[in-house]
Design an enzyme around this catalytic site. Structure first.
Site, mmCIF file in Angstrom:
data_model
loop_
_atom_site.group_PDB
_atom_site.id
_atom_site.type_symbol
_atom_site.label_atom_id
_atom_site.label_comp_id
_atom_site.label_asym_id
_atom_site.label_seq_id
_atom_site.Cartn_x
_atom_site.Cartn_y
_atom_site.Cartn_z
ATOM 1 C CG ASP A 18 -2.065 0.950 1.119
ATOM 2 O OD1 ASP A 18 -2.379 1.370 -0.017
ATOM 3 O OD2 ASP A 18 -2.639 1.305 2.166
ATOM 4 C CG HIS A 35 -0.697 2.546 -9.215
ATOM 5 N ND1 HIS A 35 -0.844 2.101 -7.927
ATOM 6 C CD2 HIS A 35 -1.785 3.332 -9.473
ATOM 7 C CE1 HIS A 35 -1.973 2.593 -7.418
ATOM 8 N NE2 HIS A 35 -2.556 3.347 -8.327
ATOM 9 C CB SER A 63 -8.874 -5.047 -2.601
ATOM 10 O OG SER A 63 -9.434 -3.757 -2.789
ATOM 11 C CG LEU A 129 8.319 -17.576 -4.184
ATOM 12 C CD1 LEU A 129 8.311 -17.501 -2.663
ATOM 13 C CD2 LEU A 129 8.704 -16.217 -4.762
HETATM 14 C C1 IPE Z 1 -5.367 -2.579 0.067
HETATM 15 O O1 IPE Z 1 -5.042 -1.254 -0.102
HETATM 16 C C2 IPE Z 1 -5.422 -3.277 -1.257
HETATM 17 C C3 IPE Z 1 -4.149 -3.421 -1.967
HETATM 18 C C4 IPE Z 1 -2.984 -3.015 -1.547
HETATM 19 C C5 IPE Z 1 -4.218 -4.095 -3.232
HETATM 20 P P1 IPE Z 1 -6.160 -0.116 -0.146
HETATM 21 O O2 IPE Z 1 -5.461 1.167 -0.344
HETATM 22 O O3 IPE Z 1 -7.216 -0.455 -1.147
HETATM 23 O O4 IPE Z 1 -6.794 -0.232 1.302
HETATM 24 P P2 IPE Z 1 -7.793 0.755 2.076
HETATM 25 O O5 IPE Z 1 -8.999 0.945 1.185
HETATM 26 O O6 IPE Z 1 -7.080 2.037 2.310
HETATM 27 O O7 IPE Z 1 -8.110 0.046 3.343
HETATM 28 C C1 IPE Z 2 -1.768 0.352 -3.289
HETATM 29 O O1 IPE Z 2 -1.499 1.714 -3.263
HETATM 30 C C2 IPE Z 2 -2.071 -0.141 -4.684
HETATM 31 C C3 IPE Z 2 -3.460 -0.557 -4.872
HETATM 32 C C4 IPE Z 2 -4.391 -0.542 -3.973
HETATM 33 C C5 IPE Z 2 -3.815 -1.043 -6.186
HETATM 34 P P1 IPE Z 2 -2.678 2.776 -3.193
HETATM 35 O O2 IPE Z 2 -3.080 3.125 -4.592
HETATM 36 O O3 IPE Z 2 -3.776 2.332 -2.323
HETATM 37 O O4 IPE Z 2 -1.931 4.003 -2.554
HETATM 38 P P2 IPE Z 2 -2.484 4.969 -1.413
HETATM 39 O O5 IPE Z 2 -2.862 4.115 -0.252
HETATM 40 O O6 IPE Z 2 -3.657 5.690 -1.996
HETATM 41 O O7 IPE Z 2 -1.339 5.859 -1.113
HETATM 42 MG MG MG Z 3 -4.059 2.497 -0.302
#
Ligand code: IPE
Ligand code: IPE
Ligand code: MG
Length: 249
Positions: A18, A35, A63, A129
């Site tokens: 995240d 990303h 997710s 792995l």
């Molecule tokens: C969790 O991150 C999902 C992934 C890293 C793929 P999110 O950024 O979607 O989580 P929330 O919504 O802040 O809990």
């Molecule tokens: C995780 O990073 C990647 C995905 C959920 C696909 P985020 O895109 O959620 O990044 P933040 O949490 O907004 O910084």
């Molecule tokens: Mg996030």
């Protein structure tokens, strides 16, 4: 030089990658830059897990709830995933990685599904792995889907209600051969599970860092493992019981 943490590598590491968006925005860049950078970190961490001899690595990549994001971001992520899968295939072969994916994969674009299929087929005989991407994945949906499969068997009379136990339930999850993660890592600092592997992490050790995923390094992975190795996993028992057992074995 021998790694300080190499003696006790957790068998299964699960990671919530995240913070991509925040990392980019703090640099006045669009979220998609985060990303892009994040995908490079994925490659690096997979390689390091191979080197360390981790048995299973499960990465939360997209997710079920992430479908709620702006369509431009979702499209970008799907495109990036498609390219990542095509590029990473060579590494699966070279590094003896067995690839799989869990989640509601039918919701993914056809081009992504095709890339997934190719990676699964090309790597299915590999015995290094076990790399699993959680895609369009939700822990509650996984539990509901398992419940439906069990209910169907009960309705058909091929399973008795009395036979249902933890191990039967586990057999109906998306990937029955996946063991429970030993170590859960979350980057980006949020103290939550965000619907990841709800059944499987009941006794997993949690490690959360404020570092954003694009800046997560091999050294951070080593720190997480070193911290994991300091923990006493009691599984409900007392500390004294654990100490006696570790002396015997
Ligand atoms: C969790 O991150 C999902 C992934 C890293 C793929 P999110 O950024 O979607 O989580 P929330 O919504 O802040 O809990
Ligand atoms: C995780 O990073 C990647 C995905 C959920 C696909 P985020 O895109 O959620 O990044 P933040 O949490 O907004 O910084
Ligand atoms: Mg996030």
């Amino acid at each position: 030089m021998k790694d300080k943490e190499i003696d006790n590598i957790p068998s299964h590491i699960a990671i919530i990658m995240d913070g991509n968006g925040r990392w980019a925005q703090s640099r006045n860049c669009p979220r998609i830059m985060g990303h892009q950078r994040g995908a490079k970190v994925v490659e690096k961490i997979i390689k390091e897990c191979v080197r360390l001899g981790v048995e299973q690595l499960t990465l939360y990549t997209f997710s079920e709830e992430n479908w709620r994001r702006p369509v431009e971001e979702v499209d970008y992520l799907m495109n990036l995933l498609q390219k990542f899968l095509a590029k990473e295939r060579k590494n699966l072969v070279e590094n003896n990685i067995c690839f799989s994916a869990i989640g509601d994969l039918g919701r993914l674009p056809k081009a992504v599904c095709q890339e997934l299929q190719k990676s699964i087929e090309i790597s299915c005989k590999n015995n290094g792995l076990k790399l699993c991407l959680a895609l369009s994945y939700g822990g509650r949906s996984e539990i509901v889907d398992a419940t439906k499969k069990i209910a169907e068997k009960v309705a058909l009379g091929t399973l008795n209600v009395e036979e249902i136990n933890h191990s039967i339930f586990k057999e109906h999850l998306y990937k029955p051969d996946m063991s429970d993660p030993d170590l859960f890592i979350r980057t980006g600092g949020d103290m939550r599970i965000s619907n990841f592997l709800l059944w499987q992490i009941s006794y997993t050790e949690l490690w959360i860092t404020d570092k954003m995923w694009p800046e997560f390094s091999k050294e951070d992975l080593h720190d997480a493992i070193a911290d994991f190795n300091k923990r006493e996993r009691r599984f409900g028992k007392t500390s004294a019981q654990i100490k006696v057992n570790s002396k015997i074995s």
